[in-house]
Design a protein around this motif. Structure first.
Motif, PDB file in Angstrom:
ATOM      1  N   VAL A 133       0.857  -1.185   0.000  1.00  0.00           N
ATOM      2  CA  VAL A 133       0.000   0.000   0.000  1.00  0.00           C
ATOM      3  C   VAL A 133       0.893   1.234   0.000  1.00  0.00           C
ATOM      4  CG1 VAL A 133      -1.820   1.241   1.258  1.00  0.00           C
ATOM      5  CG2 VAL A 133      -1.745  -1.270   1.294  1.00  0.00           C
ATOM      6  N   ASP A 134       0.640   2.155  -0.904  1.00  0.00           N
ATOM      7  CA  ASP A 134       1.483   3.355  -0.980  1.00  0.00           C
ATOM      8  C   ASP A 134       0.647   4.538  -1.437  1.00  0.00           C
ATOM      9  OD1 ASP A 134       3.445   5.254  -1.232  1.00  0.00           O
ATOM     10  OD2 ASP A 134       4.867   3.946  -2.244  1.00  0.00           O
ATOM     11  N   GLN A 135       0.305   5.387  -0.506  1.00  0.00           N
ATOM     12  CA  GLN A 135      -0.572   6.523  -0.789  1.00  0.00           C
ATOM     13  C   GLN A 135       0.028   7.474  -1.811  1.00  0.00           C
ATOM     14  OE1 GLN A 135      -2.250   8.548   2.663  1.00  0.00           O
ATOM     15  NE2 GLN A 135      -2.021  10.517   1.665  1.00  0.00           N
ATOM     16  N   ARG A 136       1.297   7.818  -1.652  1.00  0.00           N
ATOM     17  CA  ARG A 136       1.922   8.831  -2.513  1.00  0.00           C
ATOM     18  C   ARG A 136       2.769   8.234  -3.635  1.00  0.00           C
ATOM     19  NH1 ARG A 136       4.161  12.515   2.537  1.00  0.00           N
ATOM     20  NH2 ARG A 136       2.142  13.028   3.440  1.00  0.00           N
ATOM     21  N   ILE A 137       2.921   6.929  -3.636  1.00  0.00           N
ATOM     22  CA  ILE A 137       3.744   6.220  -4.624  1.00  0.00           C
ATOM     23  C   ILE A 137       5.173   6.767  -4.629  1.00  0.00           C
ATOM     24  CG2 ILE A 137       3.798   5.220  -6.932  1.00  0.00           C
ATOM     25  CD1 ILE A 137       0.980   5.899  -7.337  1.00  0.00           C
TER      26      ILE A 137
END
Length: 307
Positions: A133-137
């Motif tokens: 999971v990576d909100q901001r990539i």
């Protein structure tokens, strides 16, 4: 960005849940996660290549050096310290995972709801899923060959990364010798991952405070005994942080179970600019060193005076 204690906390959880399992399939929801922060334009074949490379592979263990973490893939349990020259079978591939500033590795059951920022999923034969999971990539994931670097097998892109203070390959005497040659600010030298890995902005500030060394001190003009004290302090402060799960300032850093670390409650200088020093009461100062916000006590960490 997660530093050594945070990444090690994640690694331990991932290893507990995945070591010995087989990857039965994979999904990449957002191809950008296969790139890096400087290269997000991904060839369409990269997704199928990643899925093909990992499917059917057995996860031997989750490993880490500094801030880098990877899953070693292979057919049997072998030691990560096996020499390249040894005839004992060794893993040849690894799934490198760089968490960046917002990446999380989370363990889920297949029937649990998919978070909207889930970028990739590994399906395991243990009826579990390892989700990235990576909100901001800002993080990335990818398959790389494992090569020999600083006494152990590491992903090819991390071969230049030095050993960290919590691994057997770390040679403090050699590191002090190299550090003593540096003519830059000691704070900047501690952040050089080719000298010693795993130390980031938070723990560099904390280590320098504990050792009583000013962040602008020049290692080449500092007594070696003080350089030794800095490295010992860095090792101790990261060990202390690891014991409580690392440092969490927001919900972006969590372990595989979604839990935050608590070391932020024990920070002595980092993030405390304008507050009183816990030792002497002097106001904590904040300056910029090497482009990084740096906190220190002007009284406990006297500015160097060079003639």
């Amino acid at each position: 960005m997660p530093e050594l204690p945070e990444v090690e906390s994640v690694r331990r959880g991932v290893d507990e849940w995945t070591a010995g399992t087989t990857i039965t399939g994979a999904e990449v929801a957002d191809p950008r996660i296969l790139g890096t922060t400087s290269q997000r334009r991904i060839d369409p074949s990269a997704v199928s290549g990643f899925v093909s490379a990992v499917t059917g592979q057995r996860i031997l263990r989750a490993e880490r050096r500094g801030k880098f973490m990877w899953l070693s893939l292979g057919e049997g349990a072998v030691s990560s310290s096996v020499s390249v020259a040894s005839s004992v079978p060794r893993p040849e591939l690894g799934i490198l995972v760089h968490l960046g500033m917002s990446g999380q590795l989370r363990i889920h059951s297949p029937d649990e709801e998919i978070h909207r920022h889930t970028r990739a999923v590994l399906h395991l034969d243990s009826d579990r899923e390892l989700r990235f999971v990576d909100q901001r990539i800002f993080g990335h994931i990818g398959v790389q060959p494992l090569v020999h670097g600083y006494g152990r097998l590491v992903p090819a892109s991390a071969v230049h990364i030095a050993a960290d203070p919590l691994e057997p390959a770390f040679d403090p005497e050699a590191v002090v010798g190299e550090l003593a040659k540096k003519r830059t600010a000691i704070k900047a030298a501690l952040l050089d991952q080719t000298l010693v890995s795993g130390i980031g902005n938070i723990y560099a500030d904390e280590a320098l405070f504990r050792a009583g060394v000013h962040p602008l001190a020049v290692p080449a003009r500092t007594r070696k005994s003080r350089l030794v004290a800095v490295l010992e302090s860095a090792t101790k402060v990261m060990s202390d942080a690891l014991a409580v799960g690392g440092t969490s300032f927001d919900a972006l850093y969590v372990n595989v179970n979604g839990e935050s670390g608590y070391f932020d409650r024990a920070l002595l200088v980092y993030g405390r600019g304008g507050q009183d020093c816990v030792r002497c009461g002097t106001e904590i100062a904040k300056i910029t060193v090497g482009g990084r916000g740096t906190h220190f006590c002007p009284e406990c960490q006297k500015a160097p005076r060079y003639r």
